[in-house]
Scaffold this motif. Structure first.
Motif, PDB file in Angstrom:
ATOM      1  N   TYR A  42     -57.245   8.604 -27.071  1.00 12.47           N
ATOM      2  CA  TYR A  42     -56.845   8.283 -28.316  1.00 12.47           C
ATOM      3  C   TYR A  42     -58.037   7.701 -29.158  1.00 12.47           C
ATOM      4  O   TYR A  42     -59.177   7.273 -28.911  1.00 12.47           O
ATOM      5  CB  TYR A  42     -55.765   7.362 -28.119  1.00 12.47           C
ATOM      6  CG  TYR A  42     -54.516   7.749 -27.254  1.00 12.47           C
ATOM      7  CD1 TYR A  42     -53.563   8.451 -27.767  1.00 12.47           C
ATOM      8  CD2 TYR A  42     -54.694   7.356 -25.931  1.00 12.47           C
ATOM      9  CE1 TYR A  42     -52.666   8.898 -26.878  1.00 12.47           C
ATOM     10  CE2 TYR A  42     -53.489   7.759 -24.938  1.00 12.47           C
ATOM     11  CZ  TYR A  42     -52.846   8.633 -25.537  1.00 12.47           C
ATOM     12  OH  TYR A  42     -51.513   8.814 -24.526  1.00 12.47           O
ATOM     13  N   SER A  43     -57.750   7.600 -30.433  1.00  8.19           N
ATOM     14  CA  SER A  43     -58.591   6.967 -31.415  1.00  8.19           C
ATOM     15  C   SER A  43     -57.705   5.722 -32.347  1.00  8.19           C
ATOM     16  O   SER A  43     -56.641   5.819 -32.578  1.00  8.19           O
ATOM     17  CB  SER A  43     -59.318   7.824 -32.264  1.00  8.19           C
ATOM     18  OG  SER A  43     -58.530   8.582 -33.049  1.00  8.19           O
ATOM     19  N   SER A  44     -58.385   4.835 -32.685  1.00  6.32           N
ATOM     20  CA  SER A  44     -57.892   3.854 -33.438  1.00  6.32           C
ATOM     21  C   SER A  44     -58.580   3.590 -34.777  1.00  6.32           C
ATOM     22  O   SER A  44     -59.992   3.458 -34.556  1.00  6.32           O
ATOM     23  CB  SER A  44     -57.460   2.684 -32.658  1.00  6.32           C
ATOM     24  OG  SER A  44     -58.793   2.029 -32.294  1.00  6.32           O
ATOM     25  N   LEU A  45     -58.147   3.288 -35.875  1.00  4.06           N
ATOM     26  CA  LEU A  45     -58.757   2.824 -37.102  1.00  4.06           C
ATOM     27  C   LEU A  45     -58.052   1.442 -37.475  1.00  4.06           C
ATOM     28  O   LEU A  45     -57.143   1.155 -38.021  1.00  4.06           O
ATOM     29  CB  LEU A  45     -58.387   3.594 -37.992  1.00  4.06           C
ATOM     30  CG  LEU A  45     -59.309   3.592 -39.395  1.00  4.06           C
ATOM     31  CD1 LEU A  45     -60.825   3.645 -39.289  1.00  4.06           C
ATOM     32  CD2 LEU A  45     -58.936   4.606 -40.493  1.00  4.06           C
TER      33      LEU A  45
ATOM     34  N   VAL B 149     -65.631   6.881 -42.186  1.00  4.67           N
ATOM     35  CA  VAL B 149     -65.297   5.791 -41.384  1.00  4.67           C
ATOM     36  C   VAL B 149     -65.444   6.382 -40.109  1.00  4.67           C
ATOM     37  O   VAL B 149     -65.591   5.141 -39.058  1.00  4.67           O
ATOM     38  CB  VAL B 149     -63.713   5.571 -41.441  1.00  4.67           C
ATOM     39  CG1 VAL B 149     -63.515   5.025 -42.875  1.00  4.67           C
ATOM     40  CG2 VAL B 149     -62.745   6.765 -40.911  1.00  4.67           C
ATOM     41  N   ILE B 150     -65.844   7.662 -39.584  1.00  2.00           N
ATOM     42  CA  ILE B 150     -66.303   8.178 -38.276  1.00  2.00           C
ATOM     43  C   ILE B 150     -67.631   8.475 -38.170  1.00  2.00           C
ATOM     44  O   ILE B 150     -67.970   9.566 -38.873  1.00  2.00           O
ATOM     45  CB  ILE B 150     -65.162   9.373 -37.839  1.00  2.00           C
ATOM     46  CG1 ILE B 150     -63.878   8.886 -37.884  1.00  2.00           C
ATOM     47  CG2 ILE B 150     -65.533   9.535 -36.563  1.00  2.00           C
ATOM     48  CD1 ILE B 150     -62.919   9.823 -37.607  1.00  2.00           C
TER      49      ILE B 150
ATOM     50  N   ASN C 146     -57.678   9.744 -38.845  1.00  8.85           N
ATOM     51  CA  ASN C 146     -57.618   9.278 -37.447  1.00  8.85           C
ATOM     52  C   ASN C 146     -56.567   9.815 -36.706  1.00  8.85           C
ATOM     53  O   ASN C 146     -56.653  10.022 -35.277  1.00  8.85           O
ATOM     54  CB  ASN C 146     -57.645   7.761 -37.572  1.00  8.85           C
ATOM     55  CG  ASN C 146     -57.381   7.108 -36.199  1.00  8.85           C
ATOM     56  OD1 ASN C 146     -58.280   7.159 -35.338  1.00  8.85           O
ATOM     57  ND2 ASN C 146     -55.979   6.663 -35.834  1.00  8.85           N
ATOM     58  N   TYR C 147     -55.383  10.007 -37.325  1.00 12.71           N
ATOM     59  CA  TYR C 147     -54.285  10.529 -36.696  1.00 12.71           C
ATOM     60  C   TYR C 147     -54.596  11.952 -36.092  1.00 12.71           C
ATOM     61  O   TYR C 147     -54.192  12.328 -34.886  1.00 12.71           O
ATOM     62  CB  TYR C 147     -53.011  10.478 -37.600  1.00 12.71           C
ATOM     63  CG  TYR C 147     -51.786  11.241 -36.652  1.00 12.71           C
ATOM     64  CD1 TYR C 147     -50.962  10.215 -35.926  1.00 12.71           C
ATOM     65  CD2 TYR C 147     -51.419  12.545 -36.480  1.00 12.71           C
ATOM     66  CE1 TYR C 147     -49.995  10.661 -35.047  1.00 12.71           C
ATOM     67  CE2 TYR C 147     -50.317  12.797 -36.191  1.00 12.71           C
ATOM     68  CZ  TYR C 147     -49.696  12.060 -35.123  1.00 12.71           C
ATOM     69  OH  TYR C 147     -48.519  12.723 -34.432  1.00 12.71           O
ATOM     70  N   ILE C 148     -55.090  12.698 -36.768  1.00  7.26           N
ATOM     71  CA  ILE C 148     -55.405  13.967 -36.469  1.00  7.26           C
ATOM     72  C   ILE C 148     -56.554  14.156 -35.123  1.00  7.26           C
ATOM     73  O   ILE C 148     -56.123  14.965 -34.205  1.00  7.26           O
ATOM     74  CB  ILE C 148     -55.992  14.974 -37.475  1.00  7.26           C
ATOM     75  CG1 ILE C 148     -54.868  15.217 -38.675  1.00  7.26           C
ATOM     76  CG2 ILE C 148     -56.530  16.328 -37.073  1.00  7.26           C
ATOM     77  CD1 ILE C 148     -55.395  15.753 -40.109  1.00  7.26           C
TER      78      ILE C 148
END
Length: 683
Positions: free
Chosen positions: A324-327, A431-432, A298-300
């Motif tokens: 941005y993205s979040s998990l 997860v994605i 997720n960070y990448i």
């Protein structure tokens, strides 16, 4: 001369040090070995009412933080959704033993902070005052003072807030996306409305408190300059009287992902930006073996300014200020989301790039450099977080509520180090889910729907209450509706040409309330194209714009900048106090259709970078949208006009809404001064 020798000597010293250490100043330094983290383990005990207490002694500073969190699943509020927020407001209004004024004054006197909410409480204080603050915390939670008047005040504030969010694409996006993912009639998907808040009574507030506000699933964490044995007796004395609720929570229905990705659009007619979010639910919780690999993936993808989404949508394509993205690894609703706010005209392109990046990170391995950078950043964030006592408290709480091994945080850095490229690839695919996502878009459907429908995904439409609706259809303008006819109807609606011609100038005086501050605004307009805008706060001038009909300037933060030739030419295009008087004589104004402004069908009249809107029904001006060039690209600024009242025979708006950078502001007009402007106003 002596001073120069000193600098030369220092230069030789630094040079010698660099040589001895063989440091290449042109090469990025490599990270050192991962440090060993020692995190204090809390001592625990449980009260007879079920509340679990964790204590971490830290005697470095004479301060103590204490928090109480209730680990309970979300509960469904139904027709009175919002009642928990109203109840939360009441928990700061004093107790049965101390008035609100005395309670707050005492906390302030002690130099402490004490906050109560529907989810628990938090306090920070000097250790010598901790016994009293702990007692006040317990008093506030166990013996709240209920007041029908305070409940009504809280409801009114909430309703005003909801009204201000009616045109907010961000607020609408948050509500509707949750409703679609989890179900509108569920604890996770319901959202408060003006109707639901109005139904809330004092009895409802008390019922929610009695039913859900108890120690059964409560956890207290105390960190700081305390001794365990003393704290144990203090907590038992303060909180043993807190009675269990013994409530049985309904099981949360499992949310399901779509079998195939679709685009869900909600029309926000006033929006100048589209809110885009790509969502899917997961079953990834913090105790999952893939947790650290998924966190790195997720960070990448979207964890910061150097991540793929940011570099694509902002740096490469200039679609947005950030992406941005979040998990979330929430115990009750884990999910993945990628989001941004983008310009209307590039919404379809932005969605395509979102999906390209999601498919990219799930379809091939990340690079070794990306993995190394992500590890370094996440480890650095973790180490820095240890400086805050609240972090230690959250660790202690998570160990209990997330069912984590006791050494989870002690081994946190080692766990990050162990993640491989293969681990990241597998976790990303878990997860994605670009093939099973909801692509949610809240924006101006008339400008974004055509492009989105060409992307190849099924497209559905919803209103702001998450109800399915038909695709919004643009209204056609009758052939006999001309720019001149629209302008004439407007002039007639505000008082007629005879009254309008009598106005040689006017000054508008208004205020904006923002973050507890009052900002004053004065706008003066006069024949000949003269215009002056002054924005002040108290005795301080925030900004001043002046045009005297021939030249002008902008002054802000002590800097005065003269108008450019382009700005002067633009200002000189219109020399009437009411610009509509010149519409029919200019070929640059065009009828651009009919759009809804504040729910009112309005004719759109476009001129270069500005579009003006006039009510089809009343003829009054309902708004305008201007395009401003900034270093980050073009930005649209929408303005709405309402609450017209007669001033010297001419109707003028007394409420003006402005949206800048996604922030809605309302200018309340207090007065107008007609035909009183002088040349001094434009100096």
């Amino acid at each position: 001369m002596k001073r120069n020798y000193k600098y030369i000597a220092m230069a030789f010293l630094v040079s010698g040090m660099l040589s001895a250490q063989k440091i290449d100043i042109n090469k990025m330094p490599t990270a050192g070995p991962t440090p060993v983290i020692n995190i204090a383990q809390p001592k625990t005990f449980t009260l007879s009412n079920g509340m679990q207490v964790m204590v971490v002694e830290n005697h470095k500073l004479p301060r103590v933080t204490a928090s109480i969190s209730m680990d309970r699943p979300p509960y469904y509020e139904g027709s009175i959704v919002g009642v928990s927020d109203i109840m939360s407001d009441q928990l700061g209004n004093g107790t049965t033993t101390m008035s609100k004024e005395k309670f707050n004054a005492r906390v302030d006197y002690l130099g402490a902070s004490l906050n109560l909410s529907s989810g628990g409480a938090g306090a920070n204080t000097l250790s010598k005052y901790f016994p009293e603050i702990l007692s006040m915390m317990a008093d506030g939670m166990i013996n709240p003072l209920w007041s029908a008047e305070e409940v009504e005040n809280s409801k009114n504030r909430t309703i005003e807030s909801l009204k201000s969010e009616e045109k907010s694409a961000d607020a609408i996006a948050g509500n509707v996306s949750s409703a679609l993912i989890y179900g509108k009639n569920s604890a996770m998907g319901e959202f408060q409305t003006e109707e639901s808040v109005k139904k809330i009574t004092l009895a409802d507030v008390k019922n929610i408190y009695n039913k859900y506000y108890g120690p059964d699933n409560a956890y207290m964490v105390i960190v700081g300059d305390v001794k365990f044995d003393q704290v144990k007796s203090m907590v038992e004395k303060a909180f043993n009287g807190w009675k269990k609720t013994n409530v049985k929570y309904d099981a949360i229905p499992a949310a399901k992902n779509l079998t195939t990705t679709e685009i869900d659009i909600v029309d926000v007619p006033n929006a100048v930006q589209s809110v885009v979010s790509v969502n899917n639910v997961t079953d990834l919780k913090t105790n999952n073996p893939q947790y650290f690999a998924a966190k790195i993936a997720n960070y990448i993808l979207g964890g910061g300014g150097e991540a793929r989404l940011f570099m694509n949508l902002r740096e490469k394509n200039a679609f947005t200020y950030g992406a941005y993205s979040s998990l979330s690894t929430s115990k009750y609703a884990p999910n993945f989301s990628a989001s941004s706010s983008v310009r209307n005209e590039v919404t379809d392109k932005a969605v395509m790039e979102f999906m390209n990046e999601l498919k990219g990170i799930t379809g091939k391995k990340v690079t070794a450099e990306e993995l190394s950078n992500a590890k370094a950043k996440l480890k650095g964030d973790f180490i820095r977080s240890l400086e805050q006592p609240a972090t230690i408290a959250s660790f202690a709480l998570s160990l209990k509520t997330q069912n984590l091994p006791s050494d989870f945080y002690t081994n946190y850095l080692k766990s990050i180090d162990k993640v491989t490229l293969d681990d990241v690839e597998k976790a990303a695919k878990t997860v994605i889910l670009p093939g099973n996502s909801r692509i949610f878009v809240a924006g101006k459907a008339s400008e974004i729907s055509e492009g989105l429908e060409k992307l190849g995904y099924p497209v559905k439409y919803f209103d702001r209450f998450a109800n399915p609706v038909a695709k919004p259809v643009a209204q056609k303008v009758s052939a006999d509706v001309t720019v001149g006819a629209i302008a004439d109807k407007y002039i007639a609606a505000i008082g007629g040409k005879a009254n309008v011609d009598k106005v040689s100038s006017y000054s508008m005086n208004g205020t904006i309330s923002m973050q507890g501050q009052t900002i004053n605004m004065k706008k003066t307009v006069a024949k000949g194209g003269k215009e002056a805008n002054l924005i002040t706060m108290g005795a301080m001038t925030l900004q001043k714009d002046v045009f005297d009909g021939k030249a002008g300037y902008t002054e802000a933060q002590g800097q005065k900048t003269a108008y450019t030739a382009e700005q002067i030419a633009e200002k000189m295009q219109n020399k009437d106090v009411f610009q509509e008087l010149g519409f029919a004589n200019s070929a640059s104004y065009k009828v651009a259709g009919i759009e809804k402004i504040n729910g009112d069908d309005s004719y759109a009249v476009k001129n270069d970078d500005t579009t003006y809107y006039y009510s089809v029904k009343t003829g009054l001006k309902t708004g305008e949208t201007s395009t401003v060039k900034t270093p980050q690209g073009e930005v649209k600024i929408p303005t709405t006009f309402s609450d017209y009242k007669e001033v010297n025979g001419v109707k003028m708006p007394f409420k003006i809404g402005v949206n800048q950078m996604g922030m809605d502001m309302t200018i309340e007009i207090s007065s107008y001064d007609v035909n009183k402007a002088t040349d001094a106003d434009f100096k």
